[in-house]
Scaffold this motif. Structure first.
Motif, PDB file in Angstrom:
ATOM      1  N   ALA A   1      43.739  56.248  54.699  1.00  9.48           N
ATOM      2  CA  ALA A   1      44.866  57.180  54.665  1.00  9.48           C
ATOM      3  C   ALA A   1      46.039  56.605  53.881  1.00  9.48           C
ATOM      4  O   ALA A   1      46.743  57.327  53.156  1.00  9.48           O
ATOM      5  CB  ALA A   1      45.291  57.526  56.089  1.00  9.48           C
ATOM      6  N   LEU A   2      46.255  55.288  53.992  1.00  5.16           N
ATOM      7  CA  LEU A   2      47.342  54.654  53.247  1.00  5.16           C
ATOM      8  C   LEU A   2      47.047  54.594  51.750  1.00  5.16           C
ATOM      9  O   LEU A   2      47.980  54.513  50.939  1.00  5.16           O
ATOM     10  CB  LEU A   2      47.593  53.250  53.795  1.00  5.16           C
ATOM     11  CG  LEU A   2      48.253  53.201  55.182  1.00  5.16           C
ATOM     12  CD1 LEU A   2      48.331  51.762  55.682  1.00  5.16           C
ATOM     13  CD2 LEU A   2      49.649  53.822  55.132  1.00  5.16           C
ATOM     14  N   ILE A   3      45.769  54.613  51.368  1.00  8.52           N
ATOM     15  CA  ILE A   3      45.435  54.745  49.940  1.00  8.52           C
ATOM     16  C   ILE A   3      46.031  56.045  49.410  1.00  8.52           C
ATOM     17  O   ILE A   3      46.650  56.087  48.343  1.00  8.52           O
ATOM     18  CB  ILE A   3      43.913  54.726  49.736  1.00  8.52           C
ATOM     19  CG1 ILE A   3      43.342  53.346  50.042  1.00  8.52           C
ATOM     20  CG2 ILE A   3      43.554  55.121  48.299  1.00  8.52           C
ATOM     21  CD1 ILE A   3      41.823  53.285  50.008  1.00  8.52           C
ATOM     22  N   SER A   4      45.831  57.131  50.157  1.00  9.62           N
ATOM     23  CA  SER A   4      46.369  58.429  49.753  1.00  9.62           C
ATOM     24  C   SER A   4      47.890  58.402  49.688  1.00  9.62           C
ATOM     25  O   SER A   4      48.498  58.893  48.734  1.00  9.62           O
ATOM     26  CB  SER A   4      45.914  59.511  50.736  1.00  9.62           C
ATOM     27  OG  SER A   4      44.514  59.609  50.770  1.00  9.62           O
ATOM     28  N   SER A   5      48.519  57.810  50.711  1.00 14.82           N
ATOM     29  CA  SER A   5      49.979  57.750  50.727  1.00 14.82           C
ATOM     30  C   SER A   5      50.503  56.935  49.545  1.00 14.82           C
ATOM     31  O   SER A   5      51.476  57.315  48.890  1.00 14.82           O
ATOM     32  CB  SER A   5      50.463  57.134  52.042  1.00 14.82           C
ATOM     33  OG  SER A   5      50.073  57.923  53.141  1.00 14.82           O
ATOM     34  N   SER A   6      49.846  55.813  49.260  1.00 15.70           N
ATOM     35  CA  SER A   6      50.275  54.960  48.148  1.00 15.70           C
ATOM     36  C   SER A   6      50.112  55.670  46.817  1.00 15.70           C
ATOM     37  O   SER A   6      50.981  55.573  45.933  1.00 15.70           O
ATOM     38  CB  SER A   6      49.478  53.656  48.158  1.00 15.70           C
ATOM     39  OG  SER A   6      49.619  52.969  49.382  1.00 15.70           O
ATOM     40  N   ALA A   7      48.999  56.385  46.655  1.00 15.93           N
ATOM     41  CA  ALA A   7      48.788  57.136  45.417  1.00 15.93           C
ATOM     42  C   ALA A   7      49.833  58.234  45.268  1.00 15.93           C
ATOM     43  O   ALA A   7      50.313  58.508  44.160  1.00 15.93           O
ATOM     44  CB  ALA A   7      47.380  57.737  45.403  1.00 15.93           C
ATOM     45  N   ALA A   8      50.206  58.875  46.377  1.00 16.23           N
ATOM     46  CA  ALA A   8      51.233  59.914  46.322  1.00 16.23           C
ATOM     47  C   ALA A   8      52.576  59.328  45.893  1.00 16.23           C
ATOM     48  O   ALA A   8      53.313  59.933  45.107  1.00 16.23           O
ATOM     49  CB  ALA A   8      51.360  60.598  47.685  1.00 16.23           C
ATOM     50  N   VAL A   9      52.893  58.142  46.394  1.00 21.64           N
ATOM     51  CA  VAL A   9      54.132  57.473  45.983  1.00 21.64           C
ATOM     52  C   VAL A   9      54.072  57.094  44.510  1.00 21.64           C
ATOM     53  O   VAL A   9      55.050  57.234  43.767  1.00 21.64           O
ATOM     54  CB  VAL A   9      54.380  56.232  46.856  1.00 21.64           C
ATOM     55  CG1 VAL A   9      55.538  55.402  46.302  1.00 21.64           C
ATOM     56  CG2 VAL A   9      54.672  56.632  48.296  1.00 21.64           C
ATOM     57  N   LEU A  10      52.915  56.613  44.063  1.00 23.64           N
ATOM     58  CA  LEU A  10      52.750  56.187  42.678  1.00 23.64           C
ATOM     59  C   LEU A  10      53.024  57.319  41.701  1.00 23.64           C
ATOM     60  O   LEU A  10      53.603  57.101  40.626  1.00 23.64           O
ATOM     61  CB  LEU A  10      51.328  55.645  42.476  1.00 23.64           C
ATOM     62  CG  LEU A  10      50.959  55.172  41.072  1.00 23.64           C
ATOM     63  CD1 LEU A  10      51.803  53.973  40.655  1.00 23.64           C
ATOM     64  CD2 LEU A  10      49.474  54.829  40.997  1.00 23.64           C
TER      65      LEU A  10
END
Length: 431
Positions: free
Chosen positions: A132-141
């Motif tokens: 889930a944090l992969i998704s959050s990090s990609a969204a921030v990126l």
């Protein structure tokens, strides 16, 4: 210790080599590395006339003694392919010890059993959270704020749990992946429908990045370059079906949303800002770090993988700022990671995938894939197809770049290694 396929200990040695091959292949190791590890084990026990045939779902060993004793052939099916880089490292270390210390066969068998029974390096909740944090990090990126990052997190958790529920009921993995992708796009559609003033589409892109098959893609390209065309074709088919499942999930949601009048436009699809601002660097570092945790990389090796994500983003942005096309910049940045990651892996004596695979996360083409599906949902077939081709080109560029970097290092420093792992490597000029 010298065994033959005609005696019981020879059969045990072949069974051991097959089990090692299954664990390595199931963890995402390249075909030539799997075959090489099995041959090295059998050579350590005196079985030198051995042929190893490795494909995506089965491993075969054949031993033909030169003294006239009966030959033997054994096969093992690879039914589960789940990344576990902690176990991958342990198996590689065991193979190295067998070659260096001439371990007794019984002791090697027991050591391998201990590896297969060991507790996973992270609990299940940590793996789900990291995905889930992969998704959050990609969204921030790609420019999403805290609200979008939270939405991507929730969407990925819901999609993962729904997929796990379907898996326990025997539903095919294709539909599990499609449902997971559907949850990501549903959350974005709800944000747009409620007119929440955020980059809602970034939640979809984040969820897509968490599902893209970066690890199988790199292994596919590596097998193809190494001449393992059968396995490369099988891996490519696997990649195609994973991407098709993601496209099916997103496409279904977007098509329904557009038909219901949700104001979704292509202009609302975000792309990662070509910036070295703190938000983008943090997103790249966090994406690679959480990717490493999802792949069960041991804690002592997490930092190099995270730094690799920052380095690949820094290289990509710098190249594009100097006028290099996006595809070329992607390939070169991946080559830098392939070169440095492989060099570092040799230094610490672990498989290069432990560092390289998490590092490529920031360049995975989530935005292009989502934009292509949205264009198709809006009946812009040509534009949608072009964006999907762009996403595929970027993905292939990542895989080719990673292997190019490793091959450059092999050309510079790997003369002895080439004889051991690629005894038949030579120019064929296409014949």
């Amino acid at each position: 210790m010298t065994y033959s396929a005609s005696d019981a200990e020879g059969h045990r040695a072949m069974a051991l080599a097959l089990r090692v091959g299954e664990l390595l292949l199931g963890s995402g190791e390249a075909t030539e590395n799997v075959a090489g590890a099995m041959r090295r084990i059998l050579e350590s026990y005196g079985m030198r006339q051995v042929e190893a045939d490795v494909n995506l779902s089965a491993i075969t060993l054949s031993h033909v003694p030169t003294d006239g004793r009966p030959p033997a052939t054994a096969e093992r099916r690879v039914r589960r392919r789940q990344p576990d880089y902690d176990r991958l490292i342990a198996v590689h270390h065991l193979v190295g010890e067998v070659n260096a210390q001439d371990l007794p066969l019984g002791e090697t068998v027991e050591r391998l059993k201990e590896i297969t029974r060991r507790v996973r390096v992270y609990p299940e909740w940590a793996v789900v959270t990291s995905s889930a944090l992969i998704s959050s990090s990609a969204a921030v990126l790609i420019g999403g704020g805290p609200t979008v990052a939270g939405a991507a997190f929730v969407a990925t958790v819901l999609g993962d749990r729904a997929g796990a529920w379907l898996g326990r009921r025997g539903v095919a993995e294709f539909f599990q992946t499609a449902v997971a992708a559907m949850f990501g796009s549903v959350v974005a559609v709800l944000l747009i429908w409620q007119r929440v003033p955020v980059e809602a589409s970034a939640a979809v892109v984040g969820a897509v990045v968490a599902l893209l098959p970066g690890r199988p893609l790199v292994a596919c390209v590596q097998d193809g370059i190494a001449g393992e065309y059968v396995t490369a074709t099988a891996r490519l088919t696997e990649v195609v079906f994973i991407v098709a499942a993601v496209i099916a999930g997103i496409g279904t949601t977007l098509t329904v949303a557009v038909r219901l009048g949700v104001p979704i436009t292509v202009d609302s699809v975000p792309s990662a800002p070509l910036s070295l601002a703190p938000a983008q660097l943090l997103g790249a570092l966090a994406l690679s770090l959480t990717f490493a945790v999802a792949l069960l990389v041991p804690p002592r090796h997490l930092l190099p993988g995270a730094l690799g994500g920052g380095l690949i983003w820094l290289t990509f942005v710098s190249l594009t700022a100097h006028g290099v096309p996006a595809l070329g910049a992607t390939t070169i940045a991946a080559a830098v990671i392939g070169l440095l990651g492989t060099a570092y892996a040799r230094r610490v004596r672990v498989p290069s995938a432990v560092f390289v695979i998490p590092s490529i996360g920031p360049l995975l083409p989530g935005s292009a894939l989502y934009r292509g599906m949205l264009e198709l949902s809006l009946d812009n077939v040509l534009a949608g197809a072009l964006h999907l081709v762009e996403a595929l080109s970027i993905a292939v560029g990542i895989g080719a770049g990673v292997i190019l970097g490793a091959e450059i290092l092999r050309a510079i420093r790997g003369r002895g290694l080439a004889r051991r792992t690629r005894p038949a490597a030579r120019r064929t000029r296409g014949y």
